[in-house]
Design a protein around this motif. Sequence first.
Motif, PDB file in Angstrom:
ATOM      1  N   ALA A  50       0.835  -1.208   0.000  1.00 52.66           N
ATOM      2  CA  ALA A  50       0.000   0.000   0.000  1.00 52.66           C
ATOM      3  C   ALA A  50       0.866   1.253   0.000  1.00 52.66           C
ATOM      4  CB  ALA A  50      -0.920  -0.002   1.217  1.00 52.66           C
ATOM      5  N   GLN A  51       1.938   1.220   0.760  1.00 54.69           N
ATOM      6  CA  GLN A  51       2.832   2.382   0.803  1.00 54.69           C
ATOM      7  C   GLN A  51       3.448   2.629  -0.589  1.00 54.69           C
ATOM      8  OE1 GLN A  51       5.960   2.076   3.744  1.00 54.69           O
ATOM      9  NE2 GLN A  51       6.345   4.282   3.727  1.00 54.69           N
ATOM     10  N   LEU A  52       3.868   1.536  -1.226  1.00 54.52           N
ATOM     11  CA  LEU A  52       4.452   1.661  -2.563  1.00 54.52           C
ATOM     12  C   LEU A  52       3.434   2.216  -3.563  1.00 54.52           C
ATOM     13  CD1 LEU A  52       6.398  -1.723  -2.808  1.00 54.52           C
ATOM     14  CD2 LEU A  52       7.269   0.524  -2.143  1.00 54.52           C
ATOM     15  N   MET A  53       2.207   1.675  -3.500  1.00 54.48           N
ATOM     16  CA  MET A  53       1.163   2.119  -4.426  1.00 54.48           C
ATOM     17  C   MET A  53       0.841   3.595  -4.184  1.00 54.48           C
ATOM     18  SD  MET A  53       0.266  -0.693  -6.191  1.00 54.48           S
ATOM     19  CE  MET A  53      -1.350  -0.291  -6.863  1.00 54.48           C
ATOM     20  N   THR A  54       0.826   4.002  -2.903  1.00 57.79           N
ATOM     21  CA  THR A  54       0.512   5.395  -2.590  1.00 57.79           C
ATOM     22  C   THR A  54       1.567   6.332  -3.168  1.00 57.79           C
ATOM     23  OG1 THR A  54      -0.631   4.706  -0.590  1.00 57.79           O
ATOM     24  CG2 THR A  54       0.033   7.010  -0.697  1.00 57.79           C
ATOM     25  N   PHE A  55       2.803   5.877  -3.212  1.00 52.22           N
ATOM     26  CA  PHE A  55       3.860   6.684  -3.819  1.00 52.22           C
ATOM     27  C   PHE A  55       3.839   6.583  -5.357  1.00 52.22           C
ATOM     28  CE2 PHE A  55       6.406   6.317   0.320  1.00 52.22           C
ATOM     29  CZ  PHE A  55       6.122   7.621   0.692  1.00 52.22           C
ATOM     30  N   GLY A  56       2.875   5.831  -5.882  1.00 52.71           N
ATOM     31  CA  GLY A  56       2.725   5.775  -7.334  1.00 52.71           C
ATOM     32  C   GLY A  56       3.680   4.827  -8.034  1.00 52.71           C
ATOM     33  N   ALA A  57       4.303   3.932  -7.275  1.00 51.90           N
ATOM     34  CA  ALA A  57       5.190   2.955  -7.918  1.00 51.90           C
ATOM     35  C   ALA A  57       4.359   1.988  -8.763  1.00 51.90           C
ATOM     36  CB  ALA A  57       5.965   2.173  -6.857  1.00 51.90           C
ATOM     37  N   ASN A  58       4.946   1.494  -9.865  1.00 51.27           N
ATOM     38  CA  ASN A  58       4.370   0.358 -10.574  1.00 51.27           C
ATOM     39  C   ASN A  58       4.843  -0.890  -9.828  1.00 51.27           C
ATOM     40  OD1 ASN A  58       3.178   1.751 -12.936  1.00 51.27           O
ATOM     41  ND2 ASN A  58       5.300   2.352 -13.280  1.00 51.27           N
ATOM     42  N   VAL A  59       3.931  -1.523  -9.131  1.00 52.17           N
ATOM     43  CA  VAL A  59       4.312  -2.639  -8.274  1.00 52.17           C
ATOM     44  C   VAL A  59       3.965  -3.958  -8.959  1.00 52.17           C
ATOM     45  CG1 VAL A  59       4.100  -3.684  -5.995  1.00 52.17           C
ATOM     46  CG2 VAL A  59       3.864  -1.204  -6.252  1.00 52.17           C
ATOM     47  N   ILE A  60       4.943  -4.822  -9.077  1.00 54.94           N
ATOM     48  CA  ILE A  60       4.725  -6.139  -9.658  1.00 54.94           C
ATOM     49  C   ILE A  60       4.868  -7.187  -8.549  1.00 54.94           C
ATOM     50  CG2 ILE A  60       5.514  -7.858 -11.337  1.00 54.94           C
ATOM     51  CD1 ILE A  60       6.609  -4.383 -11.992  1.00 54.94           C
ATOM     52  N   SER A  61       3.765  -7.828  -8.237  1.00 59.62           N
ATOM     53  CA  SER A  61       3.747  -8.876  -7.229  1.00 59.62           C
ATOM     54  C   SER A  61       4.023 -10.197  -7.936  1.00 59.62           C
ATOM     55  CB  SER A  61       2.381  -8.881  -6.541  1.00 59.62           C
ATOM     56  OG  SER A  61       2.252 -10.013  -5.727  1.00 59.62           O
ATOM     57  N   VAL A  62       5.193 -10.771  -7.671  1.00 62.43           N
ATOM     58  CA  VAL A  62       5.633 -11.942  -8.429  1.00 62.43           C
ATOM     59  C   VAL A  62       5.212 -13.229  -7.717  1.00 62.43           C
ATOM     60  CG1 VAL A  62       7.613 -13.145  -9.430  1.00 62.43           C
ATOM     61  CG2 VAL A  62       7.583 -10.640  -9.345  1.00 62.43           C
ATOM     62  N   GLN A  63       4.514 -14.082  -8.483  1.00 60.02           N
ATOM     63  CA  GLN A  63       4.055 -15.363  -7.924  1.00 60.02           C
ATOM     64  C   GLN A  63       5.264 -16.285  -7.797  1.00 60.02           C
ATOM     65  OE1 GLN A  63       1.230 -15.900 -10.991  1.00 60.02           O
ATOM     66  NE2 GLN A  63      -0.214 -14.456 -10.116  1.00 60.02           N
ATOM     67  N   GLY A  64       5.895 -16.216  -6.637  1.00 63.67           N
ATOM     68  CA  GLY A  64       7.102 -17.013  -6.421  1.00 63.67           C
ATOM     69  C   GLY A  64       7.833 -16.476  -5.206  1.00 63.67           C
ATOM     70  N   ASN A  65       9.026 -16.977  -4.948  1.00 59.77           N
ATOM     71  CA  ASN A  65       9.789 -16.527  -3.784  1.00 59.77           C
ATOM     72  C   ASN A  65      10.662 -15.322  -4.140  1.00 59.77           C
ATOM     73  OD1 ASN A  65      11.909 -17.512  -5.275  1.00 59.77           O
ATOM     74  ND2 ASN A  65      12.138 -19.384  -4.070  1.00 59.77           N
ATOM     75  N   TYR A  66      11.501 -14.930  -3.216  1.00 58.70           N
ATOM     76  CA  TYR A  66      12.291 -13.723  -3.442  1.00 58.70           C
ATOM     77  C   TYR A  66      13.248 -13.896  -4.616  1.00 58.70           C
ATOM     78  CZ  TYR A  66      14.981  -9.582  -2.939  1.00 58.70           C
ATOM     79  OH  TYR A  66      15.583  -8.394  -3.215  1.00 58.70           O
ATOM     80  N   GLU A  67      13.818 -15.093  -4.741  1.00 58.24           N
ATOM     81  CA  GLU A  67      14.772 -15.355  -5.819  1.00 58.24           C
ATOM     82  C   GLU A  67      14.126 -15.157  -7.191  1.00 58.24           C
ATOM     83  OE1 GLU A  67      17.649 -15.611  -4.510  1.00 58.24           O
ATOM     84  OE2 GLU A  67      18.550 -15.552  -6.509  1.00 58.24           O
ATOM     85  N   GLU A  68      12.898 -15.679  -7.337  1.00 61.49           N
ATOM     86  CA  GLU A  68      12.185 -15.526  -8.605  1.00 61.49           C
ATOM     87  C   GLU A  68      11.819 -14.069  -8.863  1.00 61.49           C
ATOM     88  OE1 GLU A  68       9.496 -19.259  -9.446  1.00 61.49           O
ATOM     89  OE2 GLU A  68       9.682 -18.973  -7.272  1.00 61.49           O
ATOM     90  N   THR A  69      11.498 -13.372  -7.794  1.00 65.88           N
ATOM     91  CA  THR A  69      11.175 -11.946  -7.914  1.00 65.88           C
ATOM     92  C   THR A  69      12.385 -11.183  -8.432  1.00 65.88           C
ATOM     93  OG1 THR A  69       9.729 -12.208  -5.997  1.00 65.88           O
ATOM     94  CG2 THR A  69      10.333  -9.956  -6.605  1.00 65.88           C
ATOM     95  N   PHE A  70      13.524 -11.494  -7.845  1.00 70.17           N
ATOM     96  CA  PHE A  70      14.773 -10.842  -8.245  1.00 70.17           C
ATOM     97  C   PHE A  70      15.068 -11.130  -9.726  1.00 70.17           C
ATOM     98  CE2 PHE A  70      19.381 -10.714  -8.758  1.00 70.17           C
ATOM     99  CZ  PHE A  70      19.677  -9.462  -8.240  1.00 70.17           C
ATOM    100  N   GLU A  71      14.886 -12.379 -10.106  1.00 71.13           N
ATOM    101  CA  GLU A  71      15.131 -12.787 -11.503  1.00 71.13           C
ATOM    102  C   GLU A  71      14.283 -11.997 -12.494  1.00 71.13           C
ATOM    103  OE1 GLU A  71      14.497 -16.964 -12.252  1.00 71.13           O
ATOM    104  OE2 GLU A  71      16.049 -17.483 -10.784  1.00 71.13           O
ATOM    105  N   LEU A  72      12.990 -11.883 -12.195  1.00 71.21           N
ATOM    106  CA  LEU A  72      12.113 -11.164 -13.125  1.00 71.21           C
ATOM    107  C   LEU A  72      12.531  -9.687 -13.195  1.00 71.21           C
ATOM    108  CD1 LEU A  72       9.761 -11.153 -15.093  1.00 71.21           C
ATOM    109  CD2 LEU A  72       8.205 -10.724 -13.172  1.00 71.21           C
ATOM    110  N   SER A  73      12.907  -9.126 -12.045  1.00 71.58           N
ATOM    111  CA  SER A  73      13.334  -7.723 -12.051  1.00 71.58           C
ATOM    112  C   SER A  73      14.583  -7.561 -12.915  1.00 71.58           C
ATOM    113  CB  SER A  73      13.593  -7.232 -10.621  1.00 71.58           C
ATOM    114  OG  SER A  73      14.857  -7.661 -10.150  1.00 71.58           O
TER     115      SER A  73
END
Lengths: 412, 412
Positions: B166-189
Amino acid sequence: MKNVIHAKCVKCGKTYEATPNLTNCECGGILDIVYDYDYIKKSLTKEKLKTRPNTMWRYRELLPVEETTPDTPLRVGWSPLYEADRLGELLGVKKLWIKDDGQNPTASLKDRASAMAVAKAKEAGAKIIACSSTGNAASSLAGNAAAAGLRTFIFVPERAPKGKVAQLMTFGANVISVQGNYEETFELSKKAIDKWGWYNRNAAINPYLSEGKKTVSLEIAEQLDWKMPDYLAISVGDGCTIAGVWKGLKDLYAIGFIDRLPRLISAQAEGCHPINRAIAENKPWEPMEENTLADSIAVGVPRNADKALMAIRESNGIVVNVTDEEIMAAQKLLGTTCGVFGEPAGVTGTAGLRKLCEQGVIGKNDTVVSVVTGNGLKDVANAIKFCGEPMKLPNDLDALVAEIDRRGLKTE
Amino acid sequence: MKNVIHAKCVKCGKTYEATPNLTNCECGGILDIVYDYDYIKKSLTKEKLKTRPNTMWRYRELLPVEETTPDTPLRVGWSPLYEADRLGELLGVKKLWIKDDGQNPTASLKDRASAMAVAKAKEAGAKIIACSSTGNAASSLAGNAAAAGLRTFIFVPERAPKGKVAQLMTFGANVISVQGNYEETFELSKKAIDKWGWYNRNAAINPYLSEGKKTVSLEIAEQLDWKMPDYLAISVGDGCTIAGVWKGLKDLYAIGFIDRLPRLISAQAEGCHPINRAIAENKPWEPMEENTLADSIAVGVPRNADKALMAIRESNGIVVNVTDEEIMAAQKLLGTTCGVFGEPAGVTGTAGLRKLCEQGVIGKNDTVVSVVTGNGLKDVANAIKFCGEPMKLPNDLDALVAEIDRRGLKTE
């Protein structure tokens, strides 16, 4: 206090010596601190301020404390005033500044009043300060008192959110959760304060607290190099803050630091606006229901209505009421354009300003300061409800590309 | 940049021109920015600092930015350094100061790194910054970028708490919630950053971020009038912060602003202390489980282990691990004695200091600065679990008297 003449009832005009333990006038009216501006003019210069600490205590000559009273320990005040050019352009005003008062030690403007309460309690020789509140007044009192080595007894109604109670407990307050509503909570606190003689931090009866709050407008003036804007927008609940803001401006005018006074914009929630209704209908204020999610300004029976109404009228002010949706839209607008995260009540002034701009009341020739009075981290639950959903995607670049296309997001 | 010579790999020693988009060395090692201290000595004096803005940008000569790069908009840095005499006495040290870095725009020390990322992104001509994180790095990037008019793409694992999203969205970030763990999130980024060429705010590969973080120790030194304490205690997660702290101290020593260096106290959680284990066993670091509630330092695979280990060793530092209970006790101790509310990871340095005092490692001849790295409002849930229960009473003075007696509370 060489700078203070006396305290004077805003209702009947009776005057009192400005002792630290002052409460209301015997007529029930709230007292106002009256300064010796001739004395202050001689002792305070703009130049002197430049070497002062970056806290509210830089304005000692304009504050009702003894010269020997120490600054309180937490860094209260001197919050940032941001030039908000992008937001100003969006709203269509000539120039806009955002004063982010959520950048205070316990994350709200109330730290200014609580620091003052701590200073006056020390003068009174008190070791314990008490109040009844569930909100920013309570947490700011607990934090500022803890830092100063004073103990606190804080009375909260049983419905008080656990997070807020946790903050009080972490600051070491003695927290009494009263089985009853806010009125019963207040009653028990009053009985206890009378019995034990604790110092009373209650903006409804302690005339020093709005003197602490006024430092927000002293700062705005100094940060603008004493060139005042046309308007100053702020959210209004019990009235103590807007009254303090106006007092600070009048102080500066009286000592010749500023040569004109901005008009106040009093923003309240559509679902609870007794002060604005009184102005709009030019009648005495009457209680209202408290139907808004902006909890810090959900005050149906404002305790400082008299001072607030006088301030708005004297400034030739404007009143504006906003819906909860408009409040939450302002929260997002401040976040996206300024990087400022305010709590709902904290951004209500900006929501009101936006509405006045849309109505054409305020426009391209006007300069405005909008005060954000509290940090959004105080109430994340509402932000969650209104902020929208993130993109939910697998770890798959093609899926990301497709989603970005679908939403029409710019990637460069 | 006249003050910077080059960037140098901490592993293999290879040097690179300090361009804004620098990432890791080709050997995989992280780069360190090397300054021209002779040049800096000539251009920076202690006297000059006295008139600088009260933000981290007061130290421009010691920061890797072009002279023409503007200060970032939010008021990052120059957080308060409190004399914590009562807490110092309780712990049994000669003198203790608390640096409250939760008093930053998005409420953590990470604002210093994110402000630096924004400045470097502007230099690189980037319009978008990206990172993968669920925590303070993400919120500080979103806020600082929004204020500067830059857009952000922020990748979070799907388990990221709603409040943070919510904090990120309020600052207007484009937030991508990745279906996976942190490692997969990092990879997609990583894939997305490679594809679109976004500016990369990732402390693991961006050598400028710890240069932003080092401003916390520059400030401590200046706030202490350049008289350094014996020890500086700080919590350690991925290692970037303690490395930055040490870099700042060495900078000041190199230009002759301080004449001795404090020893670092590296505090980690008992349930996750790969860096401290490497020091204690004098071995290379190895991954660990992440079993602690102090989420911001629950880093089993530290990204800046090399720089952190060098910092601790060079300073002849001390490592200390604390349990979650010790962390939460430190949170309460800071609240009750200092009026400072820190998040669990934020108070871990103080928890470690307390433990070392109890063990007699640090004592009555020692002076210490303890840094609180994040605000307690970031994680109210854990405070609720550990803070204890308030008194629950009806609106009845006799009941209050009885309860106060039962608890043995002082009422005067």
